[in-house]
Write a protein that holds these residues in place. Sequence first.
Motif, PDB file in Angstrom:
ATOM      1  N   GLU A 246      -2.621   6.446  -4.832  1.00 17.77           N
ATOM      2  CA  GLU A 246      -3.702   6.628  -3.871  1.00 17.77           C
ATOM      3  C   GLU A 246      -4.795   7.549  -4.395  1.00 17.77           C
ATOM      4  O   GLU A 246      -5.990   7.286  -4.233  1.00 17.77           O
ATOM      5  CB  GLU A 246      -3.115   7.178  -2.569  1.00 17.77           C
ATOM      6  CG  GLU A 246      -4.173   7.416  -1.529  1.00 17.77           C
ATOM      7  CD  GLU A 246      -3.635   7.355  -0.122  1.00 17.77           C
ATOM      8  OE1 GLU A 246      -2.475   6.951   0.044  1.00 17.77           O
ATOM      9  OE2 GLU A 246      -4.384   7.702   0.790  1.00 17.77           O
TER      10      GLU A 246
ATOM     11  N   GLY B 127      -1.538   1.302  -3.400  1.00 20.65           N
ATOM     12  CA  GLY B 127      -0.099   1.462  -3.553  1.00 20.65           C
ATOM     13  C   GLY B 127       0.284   2.025  -4.902  1.00 20.65           C
ATOM     14  O   GLY B 127       1.240   2.776  -5.034  1.00 20.65           O
TER      15      GLY B 127
ATOM     16  N   TRP C  69       7.876   1.951  -2.237  1.00 20.13           N
ATOM     17  CA  TRP C  69       6.967   2.969  -2.785  1.00 20.13           C
ATOM     18  C   TRP C  69       5.585   2.394  -3.009  1.00 20.13           C
ATOM     19  O   TRP C  69       4.660   3.117  -3.316  1.00 20.13           O
ATOM     20  CB  TRP C  69       7.517   3.511  -4.106  1.00 20.13           C
ATOM     21  CG  TRP C  69       8.997   3.629  -4.023  1.00 20.13           C
ATOM     22  CD1 TRP C  69       9.913   2.879  -4.677  1.00 20.13           C
ATOM     23  CD2 TRP C  69       9.738   4.508  -3.180  1.00 20.13           C
ATOM     24  NE1 TRP C  69      11.174   3.233  -4.297  1.00 20.13           N
ATOM     25  CE2 TRP C  69      11.099   4.227  -3.391  1.00 20.13           C
ATOM     26  CE3 TRP C  69       9.371   5.514  -2.281  1.00 20.13           C
ATOM     27  CZ2 TRP C  69      12.100   4.917  -2.724  1.00 20.13           C
ATOM     28  CZ3 TRP C  69      10.370   6.188  -1.616  1.00 20.13           C
ATOM     29  CH2 TRP C  69      11.712   5.887  -1.834  1.00 20.13           C
TER      30      TRP C  69
ATOM     31  N   ARG D  58      -6.963   0.843   4.170  1.00 17.87           N
ATOM     32  CA  ARG D  58      -5.771   0.991   5.019  1.00 17.87           C
ATOM     33  C   ARG D  58      -5.992   0.360   6.388  1.00 17.87           C
ATOM     34  O   ARG D  58      -5.159  -0.405   6.878  1.00 17.87           O
ATOM     35  CB  ARG D  58      -5.451   2.475   5.212  1.00 17.87           C
ATOM     36  CG  ARG D  58      -4.757   3.080   4.034  1.00 17.87           C
ATOM     37  CD  ARG D  58      -4.156   4.428   4.411  1.00 17.87           C
ATOM     38  NE  ARG D  58      -3.564   5.040   3.243  1.00 17.87           N
ATOM     39  CZ  ARG D  58      -2.418   4.642   2.707  1.00 17.87           C
ATOM     40  NH1 ARG D  58      -1.756   3.657   3.267  1.00 17.87           N
ATOM     41  NH2 ARG D  58      -1.954   5.220   1.631  1.00 17.87           N
TER      42      ARG D  58
ATOM     43  N   MET E 281       0.823  -1.218   0.000  1.00 24.16           N
ATOM     44  CA  MET E 281       0.000   0.000   0.000  1.00 24.16           C
ATOM     45  C   MET E 281       0.853   1.263   0.000  1.00 24.16           C
ATOM     46  O   MET E 281       0.331   2.372  -0.034  1.00 24.16           O
ATOM     47  CB  MET E 281      -0.897   0.037   1.239  1.00 24.16           C
ATOM     48  CG  MET E 281      -2.020  -0.968   1.221  1.00 24.16           C
ATOM     49  SD  MET E 281      -3.254  -0.580   2.476  1.00 24.16           S
ATOM     50  CE  MET E 281      -2.392  -1.003   3.966  1.00 24.16           C
ATOM     51  N   GLY E 282       2.179   1.108   0.102  1.00 19.41           N
ATOM     52  CA  GLY E 282       3.049   2.279   0.149  1.00 19.41           C
ATOM     53  C   GLY E 282       3.201   2.843   1.547  1.00 19.41           C
ATOM     54  O   GLY E 282       3.838   3.869   1.745  1.00 19.41           O
ATOM     55  N   SER E 283       2.603   2.173   2.549  1.00 14.61           N
ATOM     56  CA  SER E 283       2.786   2.603   3.941  1.00 14.61           C
ATOM     57  C   SER E 283       3.868   1.748   4.574  1.00 14.61           C
ATOM     58  O   SER E 283       4.526   0.956   3.908  1.00 14.61           O
ATOM     59  CB  SER E 283       1.492   2.427   4.736  1.00 14.61           C
ATOM     60  OG  SER E 283       0.472   3.204   4.182  1.00 14.61           O
ATOM     61  N   ILE E 284       4.046   1.895   5.873  1.00 14.53           N
ATOM     62  CA  ILE E 284       4.991   1.043   6.577  1.00 14.53           C
ATOM     63  C   ILE E 284       4.402   0.747   7.948  1.00 14.53           C
ATOM     64  O   ILE E 284       3.621   1.525   8.465  1.00 14.53           O
ATOM     65  CB  ILE E 284       6.375   1.724   6.694  1.00 14.53           C
ATOM     66  CG1 ILE E 284       7.447   0.750   7.145  1.00 14.53           C
ATOM     67  CG2 ILE E 284       6.327   2.889   7.634  1.00 14.53           C
ATOM     68  CD1 ILE E 284       7.983  -0.110   6.046  1.00 14.53           C
TER      69      ILE E 284
END
Lengths: 321, 313
Positions: A200, A197, A263, A214, A62-65
Amino acid sequence: MNGILSRETLVKWAPLMVLLILVLFFTVLEPRFLSVRNLARISVSAAPALMVALGVTFIIIMGSIDLSMEGTVSVSAVIFAFAFLYLGGTLFGLAWLALPLAVLVGAVIGLINGIVHVKLRIPSFMASLAMGFVGTGLALLLTGGDRIRVEDEAFRGLLTERWLGFPIMVYVAIAFVLVGWFIQSRTTLGRNFYAVGGGEELAHASGLNVSKVRILGFMLAGMFYAVGALLAVARIGIAETATGNNFMFMSITSVVVGGTALWGGIGGVWNTLVGVLIVNVIGNGMVVIGLPGYVQDAVLGLLVIVAVVLSTDRKSISFVK
Amino acid sequence: MNLERIKPHLPWITLVSLVLIVGIGDSNFLRPHNLISMVADIMPLFIMALGMTLVIFIGGIDLSAQSVANMTTVVATVALPTFGIGAALLCVVAGLAIGAISGFITTKLFVPSFVSTLAMGGVAYSAAQYLSGERALYMDATLRDGAFGWMVGSSFGIPHEIFLGAVLLLGTLFLQSRTTFGRALKAVGAGELAAVASGLSVTRIKVLAFALSGMLAAIAGLLFSVKLSGGSPTLANGFLLPAIVAVLVGGTPLTGGVGGVVNTLIGTLIVAVIRASMLYFEIDATMQQMIFGIILIIAIASTIDRSKLRVVK
C-alpha cells in the motif's frame, strides 16, 4: 528451489490439483457423481456463491476483507423482489428494471461500506461486519420477517430453462466470471487492486489514490453481491432476510481455498472459480457418497485454516491479530 | 476540559443519561423490580461479552462466540440426563478447548483471528448439529431443576443469574488487574512487538485469552439453555452483534490495550437499556438489529486508536 516443484509453482497449481483429486475421489466412490445431472446440481448451487466470492476476491486482492455480503445479498434480494412485483411481476413487462435496480442497491451499500472503512479509518473486517449487520437489519425491517415469492416463469427460467443440460443461470455466472476477469486484467482499476495489495505504501508513493481505489473496490464488490442475490432468488424463488445466510463463510472459504492470499496481491478470479468449485464439490460429494450434510461446516472450517496456513510465508510476518 | 479527558467517562455518562431519558419517558422503567429483571435477562449476553473483552483487549476478535454458545446449549441439554450437573463441566471444557484451538491457530499458524474463529465457529456449528440431530431439544423439568435450578432461582429478590454474572465479573476483574496474566494481557494489547521484546511468552498469553473467551461463551450458552430449558444449534443466534457492541460501547477499542471487563459491564447495560427503551417507545423490534449495527459503527469509529494503525486494511 527453482525447479518445477518450487513453493510458488506448488501454491499456484495446488487448488486445481485439489479440485481434480476431489472429483476423482468422489467419482471412484460413486460414479453417478460425474453425471450431467449431478454436475448441473453442483453448478446451480455454486452459481450464486460464485458471484459473491468474485466480489470479495477484489477486496482480498487489496489485502482488505469484506464481511458485509450476507446483509448486502439480503437487502438486494428483498428490494429486487419488491420492485419486481410492484412493476408488474413479469420480465416481459417493466419489471426487468428491478434487475439493474438490485445491482444499484448493491453498489450503494458497497459504496457506504467503503466510505465507512476508508473515511472513518476503521479496519475493513469490522467496518464491513457492522455494515453486514445493518444490511440484515434493513432487510428484516423491509420485510417484517415475511418471505416474498417471485414466481414469474420468465425469471425462474434462469433455473428451469436448460441448454446442454445446464440451467441458464450457470451461463450467466460464467459470463460474470469473464466480466470479473476483464476487470481484473484489462482495466486500470483491476491493476490498481493488485498495486494496493502488493504494497500500500509503495502504491501511495507512486501517486495512486489508494482511498479511491479502496472505495471503488467495495462498490464493485457490492454489485457482484447483488448479482449473487439475483441468482439466489432465481434459484429458490423466494426473497427474505435469510437469503444472505451462509454466504459469508462460503465465499471467504472459497476465495482463500482457491489460492488468493489473505495478505493481498496474489490470486484472482480464476482462483476463486476453482475455490468455489472445490467448496461445492465437497458439499455435494459428501451428500452423494452418503455422509450427513452437517459435517460440511466443520470440513470447510478446517479447509480454510489449512489454505491460509499453506499460503502464508511465515518468515515475512511477525504476528497477526 | 477537552474531549480526551472526558472520553474515558463517556460510557457511564451515556448509561446514566439513557436510563434517565427512558425513565422520564415512562417512570415504570425505573421500578427496582423492572431494572433487576432487565439486568437478569441480559446476563447470558454479558458473560459472552466478558470473554469477548479479553480477546478484543489484545487486539483480536472472537467470531466463534455465538457458535460456541449454540453448541453448549445442545451439549448441556444432551448431557443433562447422563451427567446431571457434570454437564456444566463438559460445556466449560468444550468452550475452553475450542477457544484454545482458535488461539493456537491464530498465534502459531499466523491465521488472523477473524478467520480462525470463523472457521472454529463452523466446527462448533457442525458439532451442535451432529449432537442435536438437527432438531430443537428440551430439558426434562425435574432433571433441570435438580442440576441447574440454582442458576435461575432467586434469593433476597435478586435472580441468581445476576450472582453468576457478578462472580464471573469479579473473577475476570481479578485476572485483569491483580495477576501477571492481566498485566501481560495489557502489554500485548498495548504493543505486541514490544511485549515479545520484553520477554513475555506472547503465544501463551494469547492462547489463554482465546481459551477464556471460549469458556465464557460456553457458560453464556449454558445459562441461556437453562433459562430456556432446552437447546438447539441456532438457539443463541443474534448474540454476536450485541456482544461486540457491548464491549466497544463500554470503551474497549478494537485496537485493544485500554478498557476492560468493568467497561463491558457498562456497555452491556447500555445495550440492555437501549433494548428496553425500544419497547417503551414502541419502536418496532425489527429495527433493533439495524440500530445496533449503526451503533457498532459509531462505537468503533469513536473509540479506535488510529495511531496504532499504520495502514488501515
